[in-house]
Design a protein around this motif. Structure first.
Motif, PDB file in Angstrom:
ATOM      1  N   GLN A   1       0.849  -1.186   0.000  1.00  0.00           N
ATOM      2  CA  GLN A   1       0.000   0.000   0.000  1.00  0.00           C
ATOM      3  C   GLN A   1       0.885   1.237   0.000  1.00  0.00           C
ATOM      4  O   GLN A   1       2.073   1.165   0.320  1.00  0.00           O
TER       5      GLN A   1
ATOM      6  N   TYR B   1      -5.354  -9.331  -4.159  1.00  0.00           N
ATOM      7  CA  TYR B   1      -4.417  -8.221  -3.978  1.00  0.00           C
ATOM      8  C   TYR B   1      -3.517  -8.366  -2.752  1.00  0.00           C
ATOM      9  O   TYR B   1      -2.524  -7.649  -2.637  1.00  0.00           O
ATOM     10  N   HIS B   2      -3.841  -9.299  -1.863  1.00  0.00           N
ATOM     11  CA  HIS B   2      -2.960  -9.494  -0.705  1.00  0.00           C
ATOM     12  C   HIS B   2      -2.516 -10.947  -0.539  1.00  0.00           C
ATOM     13  O   HIS B   2      -1.951 -11.319   0.498  1.00  0.00           O
TER      14      HIS B   2
ATOM     15  N   ASP C   1     -12.665  -4.424  -3.454  1.00  0.00           N
ATOM     16  CA  ASP C   1     -11.307  -4.427  -2.898  1.00  0.00           C
ATOM     17  C   ASP C   1     -10.898  -3.036  -2.441  1.00  0.00           C
ATOM     18  O   ASP C   1     -10.318  -2.855  -1.363  1.00  0.00           O
TER      19      ASP C   1
ATOM     20  N   THR D   1      -9.153  -1.444   1.079  1.00  0.00           N
ATOM     21  CA  THR D   1      -7.883  -0.711   1.172  1.00  0.00           C
ATOM     22  C   THR D   1      -8.137   0.783   1.353  1.00  0.00           C
ATOM     23  O   THR D   1      -7.383   1.467   2.043  1.00  0.00           O
TER      24      THR D   1
ATOM     25  N   THR E   1      -8.611   2.188   4.975  1.00  0.00           N
ATOM     26  CA  THR E   1      -7.352   2.537   5.650  1.00  0.00           C
ATOM     27  C   THR E   1      -6.838   3.884   5.161  1.00  0.00           C
ATOM     28  O   THR E   1      -6.376   4.716   5.959  1.00  0.00           O
ATOM     29  N   THR E   2      -6.908   4.123   3.866  1.00  0.00           N
ATOM     30  CA  THR E   2      -6.450   5.390   3.301  1.00  0.00           C
ATOM     31  C   THR E   2      -7.240   6.561   3.877  1.00  0.00           C
ATOM     32  O   THR E   2      -6.667   7.586   4.269  1.00  0.00           O
TER      33      THR E   2
ATOM     34  N   TRP F   1     -14.638   5.270   3.068  1.00  0.00           N
ATOM     35  CA  TRP F   1     -13.479   4.860   2.272  1.00  0.00           C
ATOM     36  C   TRP F   1     -13.328   5.794   1.080  1.00  0.00           C
ATOM     37  O   TRP F   1     -14.270   6.478   0.674  1.00  0.00           O
TER      38      TRP F   1
ATOM     39  N   THR G   1      -5.234   3.315  -9.449  1.00  0.00           N
ATOM     40  CA  THR G   1      -4.988   2.113  -8.661  1.00  0.00           C
ATOM     41  C   THR G   1      -4.421   1.048  -9.603  1.00  0.00           C
ATOM     42  O   THR G   1      -4.232   1.288 -10.797  1.00  0.00           O
TER      43      THR G   1
ATOM     44  N   TRP H   1      -2.869  -4.340  -7.127  1.00  0.00           N
ATOM     45  CA  TRP H   1      -2.641  -4.447  -5.683  1.00  0.00           C
ATOM     46  C   TRP H   1      -3.565  -3.527  -4.906  1.00  0.00           C
ATOM     47  O   TRP H   1      -3.481  -3.439  -3.695  1.00  0.00           O
ATOM     48  N   ARG H   2      -4.449  -2.814  -5.631  1.00  0.00           N
ATOM     49  CA  ARG H   2      -5.527  -2.002  -5.048  1.00  0.00           C
ATOM     50  C   ARG H   2      -5.007  -0.886  -4.148  1.00  0.00           C
ATOM     51  O   ARG H   2      -5.579  -0.605  -3.088  1.00  0.00           O
ATOM     52  N   ILE H   3      -3.928  -0.253  -4.588  1.00  0.00           N
ATOM     53  CA  ILE H   3      -3.474   0.918  -3.842  1.00  0.00           C
ATOM     54  C   ILE H   3      -4.561   1.985  -3.890  1.00  0.00           C
ATOM     55  O   ILE H   3      -5.289   2.111  -4.875  1.00  0.00           O
TER      56      ILE H   3
END
Length: 826
Positions: A76, A271-272, A413, A417, A420-421, A431, A437, A440-442
């Motif tokens: 991330q 993604y994880h 997804d 993530t 958290t952002t 969210w 993105t 890995w779904r940043i």
């Protein structure tokens, strides 16, 4: 005499065009020579794999992609410093010090990595023995079958190569046949642009390809590709160079037919999680395919393909240019009356979306599922400040709901993530995601403040969830996805801040992609028009969803209060829709992003019937921005002008898009080139979103259902004299077939899938059983217009160009599930 002969020839050609099967003009790309570059090759895909077929004769190349083969690994990119600097950044922006704010954002918000890239996996190469002097050559891509074919003759032998990416068996199928027994002698190899190894064993070649490290993120993925040969000839293992210790190629001798099954996989799970077993997957898929004959593989593939592709068909008039190879047809489109070329582009966009986005797979990225570049433009990531959303604009309206699963999976997804952002970077509930993105779904910002400080990417994506509900009326779907829709709206409850000197709440920091106001050297701002429009949609969708589901009453009231505090849209001194809260638009600026018209399309906040001031302002903005742009921007402009109910202008934009660009190397010689020989969209370079944008735009010219009615033929160009469309979808659960002649609707058949009030809007009076004139606002909320604040209108220096607000006829009929309504023009 010359004139008479010319007329006779033209008449014969016209008869030939009208009499033949319409596959070539509507459903087929074809060429009279092999591809010499990637942008001439033809794409096949099943979402899982993508392949570009060059159509060579004795030497064939098929470039391969596997949808999960990306650089880097799970990570991330959220900043741990941004929350501590947020108040300072906001204060600087509110005090007119945006450049200082941008410096802090670049220093403490955008910390990297900046996203991983989509990787090419490799190539299948096939080399036939003998001379390469081929005749009778043709290659094609049949859109209605999703099959690429190459035909040629050498030494009196007719060869046919057929390629398709199976929609049912996960494998790529390549078949070469000859009409003389034992005429095929060929060698097959696999190679890759990265570190790889190959091994031939029996009738299989296995290639293993190492992934790539990027920006300090170690490579976590390895791709494996297996090619297996079936043939009536003999198969021999070969070693193609002196240094190899094991066989790395397969040679086929004296065959009449050769079928290759290719399977590819990586160790990607999600993604994880990268604990997958590529070899096991390939083994399972090949074993399943091996149980079927070639004819069974093809039959099952075609059946599934036609189930998805075959439910929509657009027919427009062709002229003699429709007989030309596709690249020549494109080259001469500007001076032709070949409207069927537009239908071909429409069908091609649907083809590409099906081929690059299927349930259980990854969403179509910036290049769909096709990439031959080790460093793809913009990493071929998911750009979510327009491009990813544009990829899926055709999905609902052109009856491709089978393609939306991967997009919804990506949104799901990101809602994880992005939670958290939102909390870590901004101290917010809900969210969010910024403007980009990857697999890995940043969700953190990338690139720089000028582009990355866009807090609306996640919210914009969730509008696709709400639109899916409007098209289907599926309450179970809405219940399932409500937490994601709600979370995107909750973010704004905390992120929106009071704007000094007003009662408004605005998104800050933010940008209007990807430019700032006149006189400012940065795009960083507060409360730009696009912010307010997307926040309005996110809050409104969550409010309406909670009302439909009868839940979250306290939160709903909080959202309503916040929505009421959003700034209204502003009409500026040049009669334009303002891009920012300050009146700082340059009427001579032709920037490719026209982000403040999000409210016109894809949203429904600007209407000729309920918001005429905004409608006229949007028209002025469009005129000021001009009719030329990059490929994807032209795709958006087609939809803008369709929503302006101006079919001739929408078609002008399509004409601007249908200019040949032979290759990127020739861009200087073809400055207006926006479509490559294989009909891929040219930014330039290649971005697939323009293909999807123009497909959605054509549909929008033929049907609209966002503004309180199902509007039939709302933006029909003069050049589309007659035609038909079958299978388009409208909000409210309706499917529509239409024919028209002399520029006017002749008949429409509407299939009601869920029942409910159907309100029809038309430029001509209609008649039909139980059809009655409409009164009041349509009670069907599935296509109700947006209710927005009255705009603020500046004292105008220049009144600009007025927009046409047409007179229309409206009718109502209450429908039952499964009912078919047929109407005709009076």
């Amino acid at each position: 005499m010359k004139k008479t002969l010319s007329l006779i020839i033209m008449a014969v050609v016209a008869v030939a065009v009208s009499a033949r099967d319409d596959r070539r003009e509507l459903m087929q790309l074809w060429y009279d020579r092999p591809a010499t570059q990637w942008l001439e090759a033809l794409p096949v895909g099943n979402s899982h794999m993508g392949a570009m077929v060059y159509g060579g004769t004795t030497d064939e190349t098929i470039q391969l992609n596997e949808e999960t083969f990306w650089s880097g690994g799970p990570h991330q990119n959220n900043s741990t410093r941004s929350l501590g600097r947020l108040a300072e950044v906001r204060n600087l922006i509110f005090n007119g010090k945006e450049e200082e704010a941008a410096k802090l954002i670049n220093q403490d918000f955008i910390v990297g990595p900046h996203g991983m890239r989509f990787l090419p996996m490799g190539h299948l190469r096939m080399k036939m023995d003998g001379n390469d002097k081929a005749t009778d050559y043709q290659r094609n891509l049949q859109l209605d079958r999703a099959v690429a074919e190459t035909h040629f003759k050498i030494d009196g032998v007719n060869y046919t190569r057929t390629v398709f990416a199976s929609m049912t068996s996960k494998v790529l199928v390549v078949r070469l046949t000859a009409d003389r027994k034992g005429a095929i002698n060929m060698t097959a190899t696999l190679d890759a642009p990265f570190d790889y190894t190959t091994k031939a064993d029996g009738k299989q070649i296995t290639m293993s390809v190492k992934g790539c490290k990027q920006e300090g993120i170690d490579a976590a993925l390895t791709a494996e590709c297996v090619a297996e040969i079936r043939t009536d000839g003999k198969v021999v293992e070969k070693c193609l160079n002196d240094s190899c210790n094991t066989a790395n190629a397969l040679h086929v001798e004296k065959a009449s037919e050769v079928t290759m099954l290719l399977s590819a996989a990586t160790n990607f799970v999600n993604y994880h999680d990268v604990s997958g077993n590529a070899a096991k997957r390939n083994n399972e898929w090949l074993n399943a395919a091996e149980a079927l004959t070639y004819n069974q593989l093809l039959e099952q593939h075609e059946k599934e393909w036609k189930r998805q592709f075959g439910n929509v068909k657009l027919t427009l008039d062709a002229d003699s240019n429709a007989l030309l190879p596709t690249d020549q047809r494109l080259l001469h489109f500007a001076e032709s009356k070949d409207m069927a070329m537009v239908a071909l582009m429409f069908h091609y966009g649907r083809y590409l979306l099906i081929a690059s986005s299927q349930e259980g797979g990854q969403a179509a990225n910036l290049q769909g599922v096709w990439n031959d570049n080790t460093h793809a433009p913009w990493d071929s990531k998911y750009t979510i400040n327009i491009n990813t959303e544009m990829n899926y604009w055709p999905a609902e309206v052109t009856n491709l709901r089978s393609t939306v699963g991967p997009l919804f999976s990506l949104i799901k997804d990101l809602s994880v993530t992005g939670t958290t952002t939102a909390k870590q970077m901004y101290g917010c509930r809900g969210w969010m995601a910024h403007h980009n993105t990857d697999i890995w779904r940043i969700a953190g910002p990338i690139d720089g403040a000028q582009w990355g400080m866009f807090p609306n990417g996640g919210a914009w994506l969730t509008t696709h969830l709400w639109q899916h509900y409007l098209y289907t009326g599926n309450k179970d779907f809405l219940k399932q996805w409500y937490p994601v829709i709600k979370g995107a709206a909750e973010f704004y409850l905390d992120y929106l801040q009071p704007m000094p000197g007003t009662t408004w709440r605005v998104a800050v920091p933010s940008v209007s992609p990807e430019q700032g106001p006149t006189g400012k050297h940065t795009a960083v701002t507060a409360g730009c028009t696009m912010d307010n429009q997307i926040a309005f949609d996110a809050l409104s969708n969550a409010i309406q969803a909670s009302e439909v589901l009868a839940i979250d009453e306290p939160l709903r009231q909080e959202m309503k209060k916040m929505r009421d505090l959003l700034p209204p849209m502003h009409v500026g001194r040049y009669a334009q829709l303002q891009e920012w809260l300050i009146d700082a638009d340059d009427p001579h600026n032709e920037h490719r992003h026209i982000s403040h018209l999000y409210g016109l399309y894809p949203s429904n906040q600007i209407s000729p019937f309920s918001h005429p001031e905004l409608f006229r302002a949007a028209a002025n903005t469009l005129h000021q921005r001009g009719d030329m742009a990059t490929g994807w921007s032209l795709g958006w402009k087609v939809n803008f002008w369709a929503r302006m109910l101006d079919g001739n202008h929408a078609f002008r934009i399509i004409r601007n898009m249908l200019h040949l660009l032979p290759s990127d190397k020739l861009a200087a010689q073809y400055p207006e080139g926006r479509t490559y020989p294989n009909l891929f969209d040219a930014h330039p370079p290649f971005q697939i979103d323009g293909n999807f944008g123009v497909t959605a735009g054509v549909a929008e010219m033929l049907i609209q259902s966002h503004d309180g009615a199902v509007h039939l033929l709302p933006a029909l160009p003069d050049d589309w004299t007659k035609g038909s469309i079958n299978g388009l979808c409208a909000r409210g659960g309706f499917e529509v077939d239409m024919t028209w002649n002399n520029h006017q609707l002749t008949q429409a058949t509407i299939h009601s899938t869920i029942g409910g009030m159907l309100r029809l809007r038309s430029a001509v009076p209609l008649k039909g059983k139980k059809l009655r004139k409409a009164k009041g606002q349509c009670p069907n909320m599935l296509y109700a217009p947006a209710v927005i604040a009255k705009p603020i209108v500046a004292k105008r220096i220049d009144e600009g160009v007025d927009a046409n607000i047409p007179s229309v006829y409206e009718y109502d009929i209450m429908t039952q599930p499964g009912q078919v309504v047929t109407i005709t023009a009076k």
